[in-house]
Scaffold this motif. Structure first.
Motif, PDB file in Angstrom:
ATOM      1  N   ARG A 598     -10.607  -7.496  10.251  1.00 51.08           N
ATOM      2  CA  ARG A 598      -9.632  -8.485   9.805  1.00 51.08           C
ATOM      3  C   ARG A 598      -9.740  -8.695   8.298  1.00 51.08           C
ATOM      4  NH1 ARG A 598      -8.677 -12.787  13.828  1.00 51.08           N
ATOM      5  NH2 ARG A 598     -10.895 -13.219  13.602  1.00 51.08           N
ATOM      6  N   LYS A 599     -10.978  -8.810   7.838  1.00 51.29           N
ATOM      7  CA  LYS A 599     -11.176  -9.027   6.400  1.00 51.29           C
ATOM      8  C   LYS A 599     -10.599  -7.871   5.604  1.00 51.29           C
ATOM      9  CE  LYS A 599     -15.399 -11.753   6.206  1.00 51.29           C
ATOM     10  NZ  LYS A 599     -16.841 -11.494   6.255  1.00 51.29           N
ATOM     11  N   ALA A 600     -10.889  -6.648   6.073  1.00 52.76           N
ATOM     12  CA  ALA A 600     -10.422  -5.475   5.348  1.00 52.76           C
ATOM     13  C   ALA A 600      -8.899  -5.432   5.311  1.00 52.76           C
ATOM     14  CB  ALA A 600     -10.971  -4.208   5.999  1.00 52.76           C
ATOM     15  N   GLN A 601      -8.268  -5.769   6.454  1.00 51.54           N
ATOM     16  CA  GLN A 601      -6.808  -5.756   6.507  1.00 51.54           C
ATOM     17  C   GLN A 601      -6.219  -6.785   5.561  1.00 51.54           C
ATOM     18  OE1 GLN A 601      -6.055  -6.174  10.740  1.00 51.54           O
ATOM     19  NE2 GLN A 601      -5.200  -4.094  10.760  1.00 51.54           N
ATOM     20  N   LEU A 602      -6.827  -7.950   5.570  1.00 47.46           N
ATOM     21  CA  LEU A 602      -6.350  -9.033   4.717  1.00 47.46           C
ATOM     22  C   LEU A 602      -6.468  -8.647   3.249  1.00 47.46           C
ATOM     23  CD1 LEU A 602      -5.314 -11.877   5.238  1.00 47.46           C
ATOM     24  CD2 LEU A 602      -7.597 -12.727   4.681  1.00 47.46           C
ATOM     25  N   ARG A 603      -7.614  -8.062   2.924  1.00 50.23           N
ATOM     26  CA  ARG A 603      -7.871  -7.677   1.550  1.00 50.23           C
ATOM     27  C   ARG A 603      -6.829  -6.661   1.080  1.00 50.23           C
ATOM     28  NH1 ARG A 603     -13.256  -5.987   1.888  1.00 50.23           N
ATOM     29  NH2 ARG A 603     -12.489  -3.850   2.004  1.00 50.23           N
ATOM     30  N   ARG A 604      -6.524  -5.708   1.965  1.00 52.71           N
ATOM     31  CA  ARG A 604      -5.553  -4.684   1.601  1.00 52.71           C
ATOM     32  C   ARG A 604      -4.179  -5.300   1.373  1.00 52.71           C
ATOM     33  NH1 ARG A 604      -8.469  -1.035   5.113  1.00 52.71           N
ATOM     34  NH2 ARG A 604      -7.324  -1.762   6.911  1.00 52.71           N
ATOM     35  N   LYS A 605      -3.823  -6.264   2.235  1.00 52.59           N
ATOM     36  CA  LYS A 605      -2.522  -6.907   2.122  1.00 52.59           C
ATOM     37  C   LYS A 605      -2.423  -7.636   0.780  1.00 52.59           C
ATOM     38  CE  LYS A 605       0.364  -9.792   4.955  1.00 52.59           C
ATOM     39  NZ  LYS A 605       0.309 -10.848   5.963  1.00 52.59           N
ATOM     40  N   LEU A 606      -3.467  -8.397   0.473  1.00 49.74           N
ATOM     41  CA  LEU A 606      -3.481  -9.153  -0.780  1.00 49.74           C
ATOM     42  C   LEU A 606      -3.384  -8.225  -1.976  1.00 49.74           C
ATOM     43  CD1 LEU A 606      -6.195 -11.847  -0.026  1.00 49.74           C
ATOM     44  CD2 LEU A 606      -3.732 -12.185  -0.326  1.00 49.74           C
ATOM     45  N   GLU A 607      -4.183  -7.197  -1.918  1.00 49.87           N
ATOM     46  CA  GLU A 607      -4.217  -6.200  -2.996  1.00 49.87           C
ATOM     47  C   GLU A 607      -2.811  -5.650  -3.240  1.00 49.87           C
ATOM     48  OE1 GLU A 607      -6.099  -4.848  -5.601  1.00 49.87           O
ATOM     49  OE2 GLU A 607      -7.657  -6.038  -4.658  1.00 49.87           O
ATOM     50  N   LYS A 608      -2.137  -5.318  -2.124  1.00 52.74           N
ATOM     51  CA  LYS A 608      -0.819  -4.711  -2.187  1.00 52.74           C
ATOM     52  C   LYS A 608       0.168  -5.678  -2.844  1.00 52.74           C
ATOM     53  CE  LYS A 608       1.532  -1.524   0.930  1.00 52.74           C
ATOM     54  NZ  LYS A 608       1.689  -1.180   2.347  1.00 52.74           N
ATOM     55  N   GLU A 609       0.117  -6.925  -2.404  1.00 50.11           N
ATOM     56  CA  GLU A 609       1.032  -7.918  -2.981  1.00 50.11           C
ATOM     57  C   GLU A 609       0.770  -8.101  -4.453  1.00 50.11           C
ATOM     58  OE1 GLU A 609       0.561 -11.349  -0.529  1.00 50.11           O
ATOM     59  OE2 GLU A 609       1.678 -10.414   1.126  1.00 50.11           O
ATOM     60  N   LYS A 610      -0.522  -8.108  -4.783  1.00 46.17           N
ATOM     61  CA  LYS A 610      -0.892  -8.289  -6.186  1.00 46.17           C
ATOM     62  C   LYS A 610      -0.292  -7.165  -7.030  1.00 46.17           C
ATOM     63  CE  LYS A 610      -5.249  -8.291  -7.779  1.00 46.17           C
ATOM     64  NZ  LYS A 610      -6.673  -8.398  -7.410  1.00 46.17           N
ATOM     65  N   ARG A 611      -0.416  -5.941  -6.531  1.00 49.06           N
ATOM     66  CA  ARG A 611       0.109  -4.789  -7.288  1.00 49.06           C
ATOM     67  C   ARG A 611       1.625  -4.875  -7.395  1.00 49.06           C
ATOM     68  NH1 ARG A 611      -4.764  -1.479  -8.500  1.00 49.06           N
ATOM     69  NH2 ARG A 611      -6.108  -3.003  -7.532  1.00 49.06           N
ATOM     70  N   MET A 612       2.258  -5.292  -6.290  1.00 52.22           N
ATOM     71  CA  MET A 612       3.713  -5.399  -6.285  1.00 52.22           C
ATOM     72  C   MET A 612       4.167  -6.374  -7.359  1.00 52.22           C
ATOM     73  SD  MET A 612       5.309  -3.703  -3.730  1.00 52.22           S
ATOM     74  CE  MET A 612       6.469  -4.541  -2.648  1.00 52.22           C
ATOM     75  N   GLN A 613       3.475  -7.507  -7.407  1.00 48.14           N
ATOM     76  CA  GLN A 613       3.837  -8.519  -8.406  1.00 48.14           C
ATOM     77  C   GLN A 613       3.606  -7.996  -9.806  1.00 48.14           C
ATOM     78  OE1 GLN A 613       1.636 -11.920  -7.202  1.00 48.14           O
ATOM     79  NE2 GLN A 613       3.272 -12.672  -5.856  1.00 48.14           N
ATOM     80  N   ALA A 614       2.505  -7.318  -9.949  1.00 44.56           N
ATOM     81  CA  ALA A 614       2.173  -6.778 -11.274  1.00 44.56           C
ATOM     82  C   ALA A 614       3.244  -5.799 -11.728  1.00 44.56           C
ATOM     83  CB  ALA A 614       0.822  -6.095 -11.224  1.00 44.56           C
ATOM     84  N   LYS A 615       3.788  -5.055 -10.776  1.00 46.02           N
ATOM     85  CA  LYS A 615       4.815  -4.080 -11.114  1.00 46.02           C
ATOM     86  C   LYS A 615       6.086  -4.768 -11.581  1.00 46.02           C
ATOM     87  CE  LYS A 615       3.841   0.077  -8.532  1.00 46.02           C
ATOM     88  NZ  LYS A 615       4.080   0.738  -7.249  1.00 46.02           N
ATOM     89  N   MET A 616       6.450  -5.861 -10.869  1.00 46.19           N
ATOM     90  CA  MET A 616       7.641  -6.612 -11.249  1.00 46.19           C
ATOM     91  C   MET A 616       7.419  -7.275 -12.601  1.00 46.19           C
ATOM     92  SD  MET A 616       8.673  -8.539  -7.831  1.00 46.19           S
ATOM     93  CE  MET A 616       9.131  -7.786  -6.329  1.00 46.19           C
TER      94      MET A 616
END
Lengths: 616, 350
Positions: A598-616
């Motif tokens: 669960r932790k790993a999945q959550l971390r990946r999700k957060l990471e992904k959102e962070k990158r998405m925002q950074a891209k925008m």
């Protein structure tokens, strides 16, 4: 079947893949109708034991199956190439495939030790890949190589650029391999057991690099491993393979939370755990059996209904542990080690007397109590194997003493030492190379008995060998067979039987289960424990795998750079490690429980959102 | 590394000393009398004694051996006379009384037969043998490695079996058999069509003086190269097969390298290590082993000359030739070790 084959944005779709190998016994299907798909930026973990077809599947994607022995018989591998668009890899010409290899699809192999060419420098080998696929100058390629080395966190990159593979450690070599794989920004990375041969701390670092890669480059990864703990940490989806077939596949959470197939359940249950102490390990065979048609089915009225039950039934409570450990140290020690040292000269310089040494074992003292299993853990090169051999005097120490049953074995003469050898035995790491291929296994087990003139004649000895074979769950009619007819697990049992032949009091197990699959490992570990109950052995159990040692050991020693870092009851060390080194070591082990998934999945999700925002 | 080279040189030196001693004593075990060989049977005893004395054959064996070593040593003590000076062509280092400590080129003495300097004779013939050996080795290496690689790449096909079977024949054929057959077929029977001679040396003294006959090199070099060729084929094949199954070859393929690049860049360099050792070892033994081939083809190299010297009991030439060959072995072996370190970086550590 999944419906993913209809979805069009998959990077890779493997459809109905069949790979055949021609052997003396006829054609064998190594991969039987395997289907899976992988979306951009996702990671799929392929799990299975040796011979399950997981490596063959990955080699088929690279079209690197050794021909003409092996052959891709049918199927499609649709790959979305950045340059060519969607193509079936199996219908590409050799030249087109070469263009893809190393450029769009890259691979990291299991054996970093042998996967680099010994006669070229590391820098040269990475540069070669860059120059091959990209139109850049040699200087630019060198610059990129150095940047890649930086990215995989190699130290002193310029030095490593000019270093030959043999000058690097295993972890460093694997980083160079990863750098090579990343050199052309592949959209698909296939990692075939990339961390199996490495220490847990190194493994953690390598997994981090692979994780970063998918965040930064949206690289898709096929991660092949036998270690479910690693899978839990790194993958989005899991495919479990057994004998060439997919037995189960799905989301990582689902697999870990609610495994459907008995084999998956067995795999999950048979791993030694760090979080609590087990009495016996469940084995895959507790969950499944093979029916008359050769199909795998769930065992009827099996011991355990689920993974959870398997764990609960064998759980050893804290009171039980206390009870067991209470009087372990009451009896006089069977083995006492005082200030033991072993220095290996590094450079012999005959002009000056000054010498450099590697301190493999540096001033080590401890006691081993009868009937107690002492675990010896540490990273590769910490001196644990050297220590094990010193205890049996297979190596002569530089100084110090080893007292076995009141006698200092280091001062004994040849004959007296031989007498003691009977009481001290060792089981080695590699069951493949520690049996002589030309000696029937019965003879191999009988040999030490003859040497020490145990029993009156060969007939009695033979009876004893048969008894021993049965003790280690082999059969009497195996007596005249040769080692190559046995599987790895069976061979390790033969080695165990050989060690038992002389009724030793003290057995050193040097990485005895490291070369075995997890499911087989569980059986061997259970066997070792049963034997201990039966014959009251004292074990010294050497391993780099902390969870295995945790399961086996009553007391344990953590070694680092030849010195004892920490020593005490296994439970205490795992639950309350005192030294930073031990803490790091324990932290680095992938646990593979639901919490972690669960932790790993959550971390990946957060990471992904962070990158998405950074891209925008 | 330096101490390693020094050790190798020392052991090489000891080998050469040993060779001289053994050959020296062996020579005296040979039947016949060098003096009668020189002057014939009918000379009177006084002349014989005189010659015997001149050659130093009247002294005891150990004394003769000592004198020989003194002549051989680059640093030695001699009497300070013009005759000695002329004989040894030395450079004085230190004078004390009548004697002088000198530095000189090892003096191999003069031939019993012709009274020419042995070093001159050997120098002249050695060139021919070296050319022959190099040519043979060049042929064996190029063809052998190519055939070996070819057999490895086509393992278990007709060509593989064909090459391996023939190489077994090549290894097991003695050089004098091969030389006779080659000379007969290519030199005598096919000679007129191929323009090759059954026998003949590289230089033939004709009416216009010495003439170079390069075609006379072809058959001896081919014959001499057969055995090393066969061995190189087998070595290259097995070593190549082993390397091709290594993990780093898979890595090279996974990189996307072309087939030929994988084979020639990544596999061959690794596979050549044992082959290099074999080639260099053989080069040295070819120098020595050319005896039969030179004899049969009448190729007047060192081997030919040595056999003649043995017939004539011409001790200085026999020892001189043996010494040169032994030195070749030693030097070549040291070079092999260095080459090895050059090709395989892992060896450099030791």
């Amino acid at each position: 079947m999944e419906t993913s084959s209809l979805v069009t944005d998959n990077l890779l779709e493997v459809r109905d893949l069949v790979v055949e190998f021609t052997t003396e016994k006829g054609t064998i299907q190594a991969v039987k109708h395997v289907n899976f798909s992988l979306a951009k930026g996702e990671t799929i973990g392929i799990v299975g034991e040796s011979g399950s077809g997981k490596s063959v599947t990955s080699l088929s994607i690279m079209r690197l199956i050794q021909e003409p022995v092996g052959k891709i018989a049918s199927g499609e591998i649709i790959f979305d190439s950045p340059k060519m668009g969607k193509v079936d890899l199996l219908s590409l010409s050799k030249d087109e495939m070469q263009e893809l290899r190393g450029n769009d699809i890259a691979m990291i192999f299991q054996e970093p030790m042998t996967s680099l060419n010994p006669v070229y420098t590391c820098g040269n080998q990475v540069m070669e890949a860059i120059l091959l696929h990209q139109q850049v100058s040699v200087e630019e390629a060198k610059k990129r190589t150095l940047a890649l080395f930086d990215r995989v966190k190699l130290p002193r990159v310029k030095k490593i650029f000019n270093a030959y593979p043999h000058e690097l450690s295993g972890g460093q070599k694997q980083r160079v391999m990863i750098a090579m794989a990343l050199s052309c920004n592949p959209s698909l990375l296939i990692a075939d057991e990339p961390t199996t041969a490495l220490d847990v701390t190194v493994q953690e670092a390598i997994l981090d690099i692979v994780q970063d890669l998918r965040y930064d480059e949206e690289t898709s990864v096929i991660f092949i491993t036998h270690d479910l703990g690693v899978v839990a940490e790194i993958s989005d989806h899991v495919m479990v393979m057994y004998k060439g077939e997919t037995v189960e596949k799905g989301d990582v959470w689902d697999i870990f939370n609610e495994p459907q197939h008995p084999y998956t359940k067995g795999l999950l249950a048979c791993r030694p755990r760090l979080d609590f102490k087990m009495k016996v390990l469940a084995t895959v065979n507790d969950f499944m059996e093979v029916d008359e048609e050769g199909k795998l089915i769930e065992k009827e009225n099996n011991k355990y209904k689920s993974v959870g039950e398997a764990l609960l039934l064998n759980f050893e409570t804290e009171d039980e542990i206390k009870d067991r450990t209470k009087d372990l140290m009451m009896r006089p020690a069977i083995l006492e080690v005082n200030n033991l040292k072993k220095y290996f000269p590094l450079k012999k310089n005959w002009l000056s007397r000054h010498r450099e040494y590697v301190k493999a074992v540096d001033d080590v003292s401890f006691k081993v109590y009868p009937g107690v299993t002492l675990g010896l853990v540490g990273e590769s090169g910490c001196g644990k194997t050297t220590l094990g051999r010193l205890l049996l005097r297979l190596l002569e120490p530089t100084s110090g003493e080893v007292t076995f049953q009141g006698e200092n074995i280091l001062t004994l003469k040849g004959n007296e030492m031989r007498r003691l050898r009977k009481d001290m035995q060792i089981i080695f790491q590699d069951p493949y190379s520690s049996l002589n291929p030309r000696i029937a296994i019965g003879e191999a087990i009988m040999e030490p008995m003859r040497l020490f003139k145990v029993h009156k004649n060969d007939k009695e000895r033979k009876n004893r060998v048969v008894e021993l074979l049965e003790t280690v769950s082999l059969q009497a009619d195996h007596f005249n067979r040769y080692p190559h007819e046995f599987s790895g697990g069976q061979r390790q049992r033969i080695c165990i039987a050989r060690a038992l032949a002389l009724d030793p009091k003290f057995v050193v197990c040097d990485e005895s289960v490291s070369a075995l699959d997890v499911s087989v490992q569980a059986q061997v570990l259970n066997l070792l424990n049963e034997l201990k109950e039966k014959f009251h052995f004292t074990y010294i159990f050497i391993s780099h795998d902390l969870s295995v040692v945790k399961f086996m050991a009553d007391r344990m020693i953590v070694m680092n750079k030849g010195k004892i870092e920490e020593m005490g009851f296994a439970e205490d060390i795992y639950n309350y490690p005192q030294k930073a080194y031990t803490k790091n070591l324990i932290k680095a082990i992938p646990k593979g429980d639901l919490e972690d998934v669960r932790k790993a999945q959550l971390r990946r999700k957060l990471e992904k959102e962070k990158r998405m925002q950074a891209k925008m | 590394m330096l101490s390693f080279i020094a050790k190798r040189f020392f052991s090489g030196f000891m080998i050469i000393v040993g060779v001289v001693i053994v050959v020296f004593f062996l020579f005296f075990a040979l039947p016949g009398d060098p003096v009668s060989m020189m002057v014939g049977q009918r000379t009177d005893d006084i002349t014989r004694e005189a010659i015997r004395k001149e050659l130093g054959l009247d002294q005891s064996l150990p004394a003769q051996l000592y004198l020989y070593f003194r002549d051989l040593s680059p640093v030695s003590i001699h009497k300070d006379t013009p005759q000695e000076q002329q004989k040894y062509d030395y450079t004085s280092l230190l004078c004390f009384g009548e004697s002088v400590l000198v530095l000189k080129v090892p003096y191999l003495r003069r031939s019993f037969q012709t009274n020419r300097k042995v070093s001159e004779i050997i120098g002249e013939k050695l060139i021919l043998t070296v050319i022959l050996a190099l040519a043979a080795m060049f042929f064996a290496t190029i063809v052998g490695i190519s055939l070996g690689v070819m057999a490895a790449l086509r393992q278990n096909t007709f060509w593989d079996h064909f090459i391996v079977t023939n190489s077994v024949v090549g290894i097991s054929t003695p050089s004098f058999v091969a030389a006779s057959l080659v000379s007969l077929f290519f030199g005598y029977m096919l000679g007129p069509y191929l323009g090759l001679n059954g026998i003949g040396s590289l230089f033939v003294t004709g009416i216009d003086g010495r003439e170079l006959h390069l075609e006379n090199l072809i058959l001896p070099a081919f014959t001499l190269g057969i055995r090393p060729l066969a061995i190189i084929v087998q070595l290259t094949r097995s070593s190549m097969l082993e390397v091709l199954s290594q993990d780093y070859i898979r890595t090279a393929k996974a990189k996307g390298l072309s087939y030929y690049k994988v084979i020639f860049k990544h596999a061959l360099k690794n596979a050549l290590n044992p082959v290099i050792t074999a080639i260099s070892g053989w080069l040295a033994s070819l120098l020595a082993g050319a005896f039969f081939v030179e004899r049969i083809f009448d190729y007047k190299g060192l081997g030919y000359e040595t056999i003649q010297a043995v017939y004539n009991l011409d001790l200085p030439i026999v020892i001189g030739a043996t010494l040169i060959v032994a030195s070749f072995f030693v030097v070549v072996n040291i070079i092999v070790d260095l080459l090895y370190a050059l090709v395989d970086p892992r060896v450099r550590l030791r």
